[in-house]
Design an enzyme around this catalytic site. Structure first.
Site, PDB file in Angstrom:
ATOM      1  N   VAL A 133       4.747  17.689 -15.803  1.00 58.34           N
ATOM      2  CA  VAL A 133       3.839  16.546 -15.912  1.00 58.34           C
ATOM      3  C   VAL A 133       2.425  17.082 -16.011  1.00 58.34           C
ATOM      4  CG1 VAL A 133       3.041  14.409 -14.849  1.00 58.34           C
ATOM      5  CG2 VAL A 133       5.410  15.152 -14.530  1.00 58.34           C
ATOM      6  N   SER A 279      -2.316  10.763 -13.596  1.00 59.99           N
ATOM      7  CA  SER A 279      -3.014  12.042 -13.431  1.00 59.99           C
ATOM      8  C   SER A 279      -4.165  12.207 -14.412  1.00 59.99           C
ATOM      9  CB  SER A 279      -2.030  13.209 -13.581  1.00 59.99           C
ATOM     10  OG  SER A 279      -1.514  13.279 -14.886  1.00 59.99           O
ATOM     11  N   ARG A 316      -5.556  29.187 -28.902  1.00 54.06           N
ATOM     12  CA  ARG A 316      -4.195  28.964 -28.418  1.00 54.06           C
ATOM     13  C   ARG A 316      -3.658  27.697 -29.053  1.00 54.06           C
ATOM     14  NH1 ARG A 316      -3.478  29.900 -22.385  1.00 54.06           N
ATOM     15  NH2 ARG A 316      -3.266  32.016 -23.192  1.00 54.06           N
ATOM     16  N   ARG A 343       2.993   8.912 -21.106  1.00 52.28           N
ATOM     17  CA  ARG A 343       2.989   7.791 -20.152  1.00 52.28           C
ATOM     18  C   ARG A 343       1.758   6.936 -20.408  1.00 52.28           C
ATOM     19  NH1 ARG A 343       3.800   8.381 -13.663  1.00 52.28           N
ATOM     20  NH2 ARG A 343       2.043   9.816 -13.866  1.00 52.28           N
ATOM     21  N   GLU A 431       9.305   2.737  -9.401  1.00 55.84           N
ATOM     22  CA  GLU A 431       8.353   3.050  -8.333  1.00 55.84           C
ATOM     23  C   GLU A 431       7.820   1.804  -7.623  1.00 55.84           C
ATOM     24  OE1 GLU A 431       5.294   5.287 -10.288  1.00 55.84           O
ATOM     25  OE2 GLU A 431       4.949   3.764 -11.809  1.00 55.84           O
ATOM     26  N   GLY A 456       9.984   8.052  -7.530  1.00 54.64           N
ATOM     27  CA  GLY A 456       8.766   8.712  -7.077  1.00 54.64           C
ATOM     28  C   GLY A 456       8.433   8.266  -5.671  1.00 54.64           C
ATOM     29  N   PHE A 457       8.480   9.180  -4.730  1.00 49.82           N
ATOM     30  CA  PHE A 457       8.320   8.846  -3.317  1.00 49.82           C
ATOM     31  C   PHE A 457       6.982   8.177  -3.030  1.00 49.82           C
ATOM     32  CE2 PHE A 457       6.609  10.117   0.835  1.00 49.82           C
ATOM     33  CZ  PHE A 457       7.558   9.570   1.694  1.00 49.82           C
ATOM     34  N   LEU A 458       5.894   8.723  -3.561  1.00 51.97           N
ATOM     35  CA  LEU A 458       4.564   8.281  -3.149  1.00 51.97           C
ATOM     36  C   LEU A 458       4.272   6.844  -3.572  1.00 51.97           C
ATOM     37  CD1 LEU A 458       2.565  11.547  -3.920  1.00 51.97           C
ATOM     38  CD2 LEU A 458       3.440  10.777  -1.714  1.00 51.97           C
ATOM     39  N   ASP A 459       4.395   6.559  -4.863  1.00 54.09           N
ATOM     40  CA  ASP A 459       4.141   5.199  -5.333  1.00 54.09           C
ATOM     41  C   ASP A 459       5.137   4.216  -4.723  1.00 54.09           C
ATOM     42  OD1 ASP A 459       1.937   4.458  -7.041  1.00 54.09           O
ATOM     43  OD2 ASP A 459       2.650   5.934  -8.473  1.00 54.09           O
ATOM     44  N   PRO A 540       4.813  20.957 -11.215  1.00 55.35           N
ATOM     45  CA  PRO A 540       3.367  20.846 -11.448  1.00 55.35           C
ATOM     46  C   PRO A 540       2.761  21.911 -12.343  1.00 55.35           C
ATOM     47  CG  PRO A 540       3.761  21.925  -9.350  1.00 55.35           C
ATOM     48  CD  PRO A 540       5.107  21.616  -9.929  1.00 55.35           C
ATOM     49  N   ASP A 629      -2.308  13.105  -7.482  1.00 58.49           N
ATOM     50  CA  ASP A 629      -2.793  12.155  -8.471  1.00 58.49           C
ATOM     51  C   ASP A 629      -2.950  10.804  -7.778  1.00 58.49           C
ATOM     52  OD1 ASP A 629      -0.238  11.129  -8.235  1.00 58.49           O
ATOM     53  OD2 ASP A 629       0.411  11.700 -10.238  1.00 58.49           O
TER      54      ASP A 629
END
Length: 725
Positions: A133, A279, A316, A343, A431, A456-459, A540, A629
């Site tokens: 992500v 993010s 690059r 997203r 979420e 997703g645990f946080l949201d 990450p 994020d």
């Protein structure tokens, strides 16, 4: 003399901020210029077609978007009232479930169905692998992420704590290199065992007449090779993923290995989520154009970044494919880059970049049109999606009605851009609680285009706290990880995906490993996501992707999914049990939790609002670096707001803690010359943003943080502009 002069919309809009592109619809002139000069050329579409299509979407769908948001608010008010009327009483689960059914929160089960999504690339549908992500508004990060399809296993081992001991400064350490090779041999012995010996014992790697000299226990694992100037690479395959063993006894590292192995390239992040939401930091037209430019560059393969190395500057770019000779003498080509998805923002975000009858417009309309339009470039060349799909992920949807609405939006976008129906695929972020308990019906609403679901645990915890705000004070955050409802939520997501036939059609994902410096711990724990049936899990960094890829060699996820399919269950009752505090906390426990939440909140806000950085490594109270994020911010602010609402902490205590932790956060960021310190004034835009998030946490719709962050970031940008004038 009359002249027939045609001016582009961008030219006409130079004198004004917005240009009317359709009756009642105006678009910021800078975005018009970008779209007409950069995005539309090469698609075969006319400017007027795109603008007319966007205009019609805005005019015909804005009302429905608003009604869906109004329905969220009305439903939340009913849930709040339910808990208020039963304050102090234990939750009667049967009564509560009946109430949620009565108000339409729980929807009836529809007829049986199976997911029918077509033209999904194997990287998304059938090959389990890590998913990286990355914020799409950072060109350097997103190019590196796209190129993380392949990663150096030796570099990942050498440069992380997977190999114990300090990493030596300066050049290559042969002592640490020996430890790295010992671990590499162990890894290869597990995944590609050699009959009767170890990889540590071999003294030569060679291919003659298409035959590898090593007696692999699984000979079919050898799938290709390259030879050039005395160097050889051997391509091995397991569980759908490849490793390339690089051999050259003249190489500086290869000289130290008996067989001349100097690296192993691991096929790692098969997919990347290019994030224009949680993010990213895109608060105005300039920010959005940066994000859209990068996404377009990914789709048409033009994105590149200048890199300085050893005093030299080079470009690059996106990696080109890898080519190998097969054992039978044919050729195999493997992609050098990940398959990318974007997203978009959720339904609740509005923007003044587009104005509909003078009002702000749902930002998701703009995202859907622009990111899909960029994808049209790829549909012509198929460098990203060989299957001919455009992959968009939708966050923060509350149940099947909203999924149906997004499906209708994508259909309209396809019509506008003249691409086949269901070209645009939808990833569903599970979420929000209303999504979790109605995921089956949400999948039904998108059965012809869904390619991805994840948890997703946080949201998800943040939404649980906000939804059940009036039910009582919540458990400390770390304890919530271990209660019944969160386990049921994680399992239910897998169950629904398997039950409705997502296997072979798309991904079942799990959340982020948030500690990018703690790779040894990740290697110990993150295999758990595969063991419960996830085909992908978020990482990450490219290094984390390289290491996490090993888990997919160690564990056959597809076999696990077959075993789990016979044990799917309805876990709604468990999911509907909010994690309400069930014991009395000590004052130390309360203060420690508050310290942790405030430090996390301030550490993120100060970089988002002050520096415009949407995703940061933020040190916690123990100086452990965590990748954060907006999801982290949402859970922290909601948890503080919940405890304040129920009297566990006072406003004075919160403010004193904020000042105390501001000093710590300032010290943690003292190395950054652009960092704006909060102490000793505690009167900065960043500090006030943090206050808003906490003290408006109970009244902000669904506890979302974007409104406060975006308005405060715009305020900060204005201050910076004024100070530099």
């Amino acid at each position: 003399m009359q002249r027939n002069i045609k001016l582009s919309l961008a030219q006409l809009g130079r004198r004004w901020c917005h240009v009317e592109v359709h009756d009642g619809v105006k678009v910021h002139k800078d975005l018009v210029a970008f779209v007409e000069s950069t995005l539309i050329p090469g698609t075969g579409l006319e400017n007027k077609e795109v603008w007319a299509g966007l205009g019609e979407i805005c005019l015909t769908m804005s009302g429905k978007n608003k009604s869906l948001l109004d329905a969220r608010d009305k439903t939340q008010a009913l849930i709040d009232q339910y808990h208020k009327e039963r304050k102090g009483q234990p939750l009667n689960h049967e009564e509560y479930k009946a109430f949620l059914t009565e108000i339409g929160y729980l929807v009836p089960r529809s007829a049986d169905f199976q997911i029918q999504t077509q033209n999904v690339d194997p990287e998304m549908s059938s090959i389990p692998a890590p998913q990286l992500v990355c914020p799409v508004d950072n060109a350097r990060y997103i190019v590196n992420a796209a190129n993380a399809r392949w990663g150096s296993l030796l570099d990942a081992l050498y440069g992380t704590d997977v190999i114990p001991g300090a990493i030596p400064a300066g050049g290559y350490s042969h002592e640490r290199g020996a430890l790295v090779f010992a671990e590499l041999h162990n890894i290869l012995d597990k995944i590609f065992p050699i009959a009767g010996q170890s990889w540590a014992d071999i003294t030569e790697v060679s291919v003659k007449d298409g035959k590898l000299n090593l007696p692999l226990e699984t000979p079919s694992a050898f799938t290709g090779y390259t030879e050039k100037d005395g160097a050889i690479s051997v391509l091995l395959k397991n569980n759908g993923l490849h490793m390339e063993v690089l051999v050259n006894k003249a190489h500086p590292v290869g000289k130290s290995h008996k067989a001349g192995i100097y690296d192993v390239q691991v096929e790692a992040a098969l997919s990347v989520l290019a994030d224009a939401e949680d993010s990213a930091c895109t608060v105005d037209v300039a920010d959005k154009i940066v994000a859209y430019t990068n996404w377009t560059g990914l789709m048409d393969q033009t994105l590149h970044i200048p890199v300085v190395k050893n005093g030299k500057v080079f470009e690059r770019r996106l990696n080109t494919p890898k080519k190998f000779t097969t054992p039978s003498g044919g050729e195999i080509e493997l992609s050098g880059r990940a398959v990318l998805m974007c997203r978009n923002v959720g339904l609740h975000m509005y923007t003044d970049i587009v104005k509909t009858n003078g009002d702000e417009t749902p930002e998701q309309f703009l995202d859907a049109v622009i990111t899909t339009l960029a994808g049209v470039h790829d549909l012509k060349g198929k460098s990203n999606s060989k299957g001919g799909s455009v992959y968009l992920v939708k966050p923060k949807m509350h149940g099947p009605e909203e999924v149906k609405f997004v499906d209708e939006l994508f259909t309209k976008v396809e019509e506008v851009l003249k691409i086949p129906k269901n070209t645009v695929k939808i990833g569903i972020m599970d979420e929000e609680r209303r999504m979790s308990v109605n995921l089956r019906e949400a999948l039904s609403a998108a059965r012809d285009r869904v390619f991805f679901i994840n948890t997703g645990f946080l949201d998800r915890v943040a939404d649980e706290i906000h939804t059940s705000m009036e039910a009582g004070p919540m458990l400390p955050k770390e304890e919530i990880r271990h209660v019944e409802w969160i386990k049921a939520y994680e399992a239910s997501n897998v169950d629904r995906g398997l039950e409705q036939g997502l296997k072979g059609k798309g991904q079942i994902g799990k959340g982020m490993w948030a500690a990018p410096d703690n790779m040894a711990e990740m290697m110990e724990k993150k295999i758990g996501h595969l063991q419960v049936g996830a085909t992908t899990a978020w990482v990450p960094s490219p290094t984390a992707a390289t290491l996490h890829a090993l888990h997919y060699h160690y564990h056959d996820v597809l076999n696990t999914q077959e075993e789990l399919k016979s044990n799917v269950a309805d876990r709604t009752d468990s999911i509907l049990k909010p994690p309400v505090l069930d014991r009395e906390l000590t004052q130390k426990e309360i203060q420690d939790e508050l310290d942790c939440n405030v430090q996390s909140l301030l550490g993120y806000v100060v970089r988002w609002v002050g520096l415009g950085v949407g995703c940061s490594k933020v040190p916690d109270t123990h100086d452990v670096q965590l990748m954060e994020d907006r999801a982290t911010l949402r859970i922290s602010s909601q948890h503080i707001a919940n405890w304040h609402h129920h009297g566990l902490i006072s406003e004075e205590q919160i403010l004193e803690t904020m000042k105390k932790m501001a000093v710590i956060v300032d010290k943690q960021n003292a190395h950054d010359p652009e960092y704006p310190p909060m102490a000793p004034s505690y009167d900065t835009v960043e500090f006030h943003a943090a206050r808003d998030l906490i003290f408006k946490g109970t009244t902000t719709a669904n506890g979302y943080t974007e409104g406060v962050l975006s308005s405060r970031r715009r305020e900060k940008k204005q201050l910076l502009k004024a100070s530099s004038a």
